[in-house]
Design a protein around this motif. Structure first.
Motif, short mmCIF file in Angstrom:
data_model
loop_
_atom_site.label_atom_id
_atom_site.label_comp_id
_atom_site.label_asym_id
_atom_site.label_seq_id
_atom_site.Cartn_x
_atom_site.Cartn_y
_atom_site.Cartn_z
N ALA A 17 0.81 -1.22 0.00
CA ALA A 17 0.00 0.00 0.00
C ALA A 17 0.85 1.27 0.00
O ALA A 17 0.34 2.35 -0.29
N GLY A 18 2.14 1.15 0.32
CA GLY A 18 2.99 2.33 0.41
C GLY A 18 2.97 3.18 -0.86
O GLY A 18 2.68 4.39 -0.80
N PRO A 19 3.19 2.57 -2.03
CA PRO A 19 3.19 3.38 -3.27
C PRO A 19 1.81 3.98 -3.54
O PRO A 19 1.72 5.05 -4.15
N VAL A 20 0.76 3.32 -3.08
CA VAL A 20 -0.59 3.83 -3.31
C VAL A 20 -0.77 5.16 -2.56
O VAL A 20 -1.27 6.15 -3.11
N THR A 21 -0.32 5.19 -1.33
CA THR A 21 -0.45 6.42 -0.53
C THR A 21 0.26 7.58 -1.21
O THR A 21 -0.31 8.66 -1.40
N GLU A 22 1.49 7.33 -1.61
CA GLU A 22 2.28 8.40 -2.23
C GLU A 22 1.63 8.88 -3.53
O GLU A 22 1.54 10.09 -3.78
N THR A 23 1.16 7.95 -4.35
CA THR A 23 0.60 8.33 -5.65
C THR A 23 -0.75 9.06 -5.49
O THR A 23 -1.03 10.03 -6.20
N VAL A 24 -1.55 8.60 -4.56
CA VAL A 24 -2.85 9.26 -4.36
C VAL A 24 -2.64 10.68 -3.85
O VAL A 24 -3.26 11.64 -4.34
N LEU A 25 -1.77 10.85 -2.87
CA LEU A 25 -1.52 12.21 -2.35
C LEU A 25 -0.93 13.10 -3.43
O LEU A 25 -1.26 14.29 -3.53
N GLY A 26 -0.07 12.52 -4.27
CA GLY A 26 0.53 13.29 -5.37
C GLY A 26 -0.52 13.72 -6.38
O GLY A 26 -0.51 14.87 -6.85
N ALA A 27 -1.46 12.83 -6.70
CA ALA A 27 -2.51 13.17 -7.67
C ALA A 27 -3.39 14.31 -7.14
O ALA A 27 -3.72 15.25 -7.86
N LEU A 28 -3.72 14.25 -5.86
CA LEU A 28 -4.60 15.28 -5.29
C LEU A 28 -3.88 16.62 -5.15
O LEU A 28 -4.49 17.68 -5.28
N ALA A 29 -2.58 16.57 -4.91
CA ALA A 29 -1.81 17.82 -4.80
C ALA A 29 -1.62 18.47 -6.17
O ALA A 29 -1.29 19.65 -6.26
N ASP A 30 -1.86 17.71 -7.22
CA ASP A 30 -1.70 18.22 -8.58
C ASP A 30 -3.08 18.66 -9.11
O ASP A 30 -3.75 17.93 -9.83
N ASP A 31 -3.51 19.84 -8.69
CA ASP A 31 -4.79 20.40 -9.11
C ASP A 31 -5.95 19.45 -8.81
O ASP A 31 -6.86 19.29 -9.62
N LEU A 32 -5.90 18.83 -7.65
CA LEU A 32 -7.01 18.00 -7.12
C LEU A 32 -7.46 16.94 -8.12
O LEU A 32 -8.66 16.84 -8.44
N ASN A 33 -6.49 16.17 -8.61
CA ASN A 33 -6.84 15.18 -9.64
C ASN A 33 -7.44 13.92 -8.99
O ASN A 33 -6.80 12.88 -8.88
N ALA A 34 -8.68 14.03 -8.61
CA ALA A 34 -9.38 12.92 -7.95
C ALA A 34 -9.57 11.72 -8.87
O ALA A 34 -9.44 10.58 -8.41
N PRO A 35 -9.91 11.93 -10.16
CA PRO A 35 -10.08 10.74 -11.02
C PRO A 35 -8.81 9.89 -11.05
O PRO A 35 -8.89 8.66 -11.02
N ARG A 36 -7.64 10.54 -11.08
CA ARG A 36 -6.39 9.77 -11.08
C ARG A 36 -6.22 9.05 -9.73
O ARG A 36 -5.83 7.88 -9.68
N ALA A 37 -6.54 9.73 -8.66
CA ALA A 37 -6.42 9.12 -7.33
C ALA A 37 -7.35 7.91 -7.20
O ALA A 37 -6.95 6.86 -6.69
N VAL A 38 -8.57 8.05 -7.70
CA VAL A 38 -9.54 6.94 -7.63
C VAL A 38 -9.02 5.76 -8.46
O VAL A 38 -9.12 4.60 -8.04
N ALA A 39 -8.43 6.05 -9.62
CA ALA A 39 -7.91 4.97 -10.47
C ALA A 39 -6.77 4.22 -9.78
O ALA A 39 -6.64 3.00 -9.92
N VAL A 40 -5.95 4.95 -9.03
CA VAL A 40 -4.84 4.31 -8.31
C VAL A 40 -5.38 3.36 -7.23
O VAL A 40 -4.90 2.23 -7.07
N VAL A 41 -6.39 3.82 -6.51
CA VAL A 41 -7.00 2.95 -5.48
C VAL A 41 -7.64 1.74 -6.15
O VAL A 41 -7.48 0.60 -5.69
N GLN A 42 -8.31 1.98 -7.26
CA GLN A 42 -8.97 0.88 -7.97
C GLN A 42 -7.95 -0.17 -8.42
O GLN A 42 -8.20 -1.38 -8.33
N ALA A 43 -6.79 0.30 -8.89
CA ALA A 43 -5.75 -0.64 -9.34
C ALA A 43 -5.27 -1.49 -8.15
O ALA A 43 -5.05 -2.70 -8.29
N TRP A 44 -5.14 -0.85 -6.99
CA TRP A 44 -4.73 -1.61 -5.80
C TRP A 44 -5.80 -2.64 -5.43
O TRP A 44 -5.49 -3.79 -5.10
N VAL A 45 -7.05 -2.22 -5.50
CA VAL A 45 -8.16 -3.13 -5.16
C VAL A 45 -8.16 -4.32 -6.10
O VAL A 45 -8.27 -5.48 -5.67
#
Ligand code: ZN
Length: 411
Positions: A350-378
């Motif tokens: 889960a470590g890379p997931v945390t970093e990538t999700v926080l990075g996506a949201l810090a980049d102009d609130l890119n929630a769709p990218r963050a959701v896709a990262v969680v989905q890939a982990w799931v």
């Protein structure tokens, strides 16, 4: 005015990066930097004459992502929101349905609070009603008057946009477009006696049957733009970090609020950011068209509010998009999948997931990218049979906390 109860926000094992956001005035992505003090956010709130629809929810959830991204980057956040609890649409609706305007405002504000709480939107530090803030508007009018920025037309008081040399820099619109939007969105460009057709009303003299408050300009009530200008300056101070709202507020509302501040000798927001519009049945959701989808109606239909939130987060906050019922059903299925994955004893790292999700949201609130990262982990967690070899016992708990803290979705 009281806001709504705050949901818990879990602490994350790593700090998120600094947040960048699109600034409409500069037309570019900018760092939401500032000094050591809190990051500050003002989001224009509702006029409480009707229930919260998905267009509203889309905007407030978007700025909730910003609030959370700042918290996750280690910043304190000063967040202020107003509620326009006296204005033309509210008074018109109250008269039409035969209820007292204050009772209507209270009832709809209560419903809004319940919707925000259900959607796990972090409450503002200051939730300021227009009525309770009237002394602030009168103070600001005095400052504008001293700066020669006000004039009267009969008993009403107008702000002269000519008093602000920077007028137009927030919206970047040409004058014909401004005139069109001003007429569409509550302005009165054709009123005889105005210096400039774009000048907005800042104090409306008392009319028979309308509520009014005493002021040096006679009894009356405030205009909408001065309301946000004065509340934001009072509670956040000049040069606060972000002014947010829906893209239908770019002009005249945000332009005028900024302009009032400039003419009063104050900076306003450093960044102006707007959420996109949500359509339904082929058109932008609007009261006049009658194509509103209410958050409370979905909740009353036993829809998990987290599925509503997830359906919203699958669209970038700045895009205009169309709501379909299928998106909600998809989100319900996705949530079930996510809940199944985090309940497993192990999962993909889960470590890379945390970093990538926080990075996506810090980049102009890119929630769709963050959701896709969680989905890939799931999918990696549910879809493999190598769990025994590679599973991380705490992965589910880490992703659960991440999805809660960063996306505001409680699994
Ligand atoms: Zn506003």
């Amino acid at each position: 005015m009281r806001a709504w109860p705050a949901p818990d926000v879990p602490a994350l094992p790593i700090q998120g990066p600094e947040v960048s956001l699109y600034d409409h005035a500069r037309d570019e992505l900018v760092a939401t930097e500032g000094g050591p003090g809190p990051r500050s956010l003002y989001v224009c709130g509702i006029t409480p004459y009707d229930a919260t629809h998905l267009g509203h929810a889309n905007t407030f959830v978007a700025f909730d992502l910003l609030h959370r991204a700042w918290l996750n980057a280690g910043h304190e956040v000063a967040y202020v929101q107003n509620v326009t609890d006296v204005d033309d649409p509210l008074l018109e609706r109250a008269e039409k349905v035969g209820v007292d305007w204050t009772a209507l405002a209270e009832r709809e504000t209560d419903l809004y609070r319940a919707d925000m709480e259900a959607l796990r939107v972090l409450p503002p530090r200051e939730y300021a009603g227009a009525v309770e803030s009237i002394p602030l508007f009168i103070d600001m009018l005095a400052t504008l008057d001293a700066a020669d920025a006000l004039y009267r037309v009969e008993d009403d008081v107008y702000f002269s946009v000519g008093a602000d040399p920077r007028f137009g820099t927030e919206s970047r619109m040409a004058r014909p477009e401004m005139l069109e939007l001003f007429a569409e969105r509550g302005g009165d460009p054709d009123r005889v006696g105005k210096k400039d057709p774009l000048d907005p009303l800042v104090w409306r003299a008392e009319r028979p049957g309308e509520p009014s408050w005493p002021s040096p300009y006679g009894p009356g009530r405030p205009g909408w733009h001065i309301e946000c200008s004065a509340i934001a300056l009072c509670h956040l101070g000049a040069g606060f970090t972000v002014q947010g709202g829906g893209s239908d507020l770019i002009f005249p509302h945000h332009e005028m609020s900024a302009s009032h501040a400039h003419a009063a000798g104050s900076e306003f927001a450093r960044i102006y950011t707007h959420g996109g519009m949500v359509a339904y049945d082929g058109h932008k959701m609007s009261k006049s068209r009658g194509n509103l989808v209410f958050v409370s109606a979905l909740r009353n239909g036993d829809i998990d509010p987290m599925a509503i939130r997830l359906a919203l987060l699958r669209h970038h906050y700045r895009s205009d998009w169309e709501w379909t019922d299928d998106q909600l059903f998809d989100a319900v299925d996705t949530l079930a999948q996510w809940r199944k994955a985090i309940a497993l004893r192990g999962g993909a790292p889960a470590g890379p997931v945390t970093e990538t999700v926080l990075g996506a949201l810090a980049d102009d609130l890119n929630a769709p990218r963050a959701v896709a990262v969680v989905q890939a982990w799931v999918e990696a967690t549910l879809g493999t049979d190598h769990l025994a070899e590679t599973s991380h016992n705490d992965a589910g708990a880490v992703v659960e906390a991440l999805v809660d803290a960063a996306l505001g979705i409680k699994l």
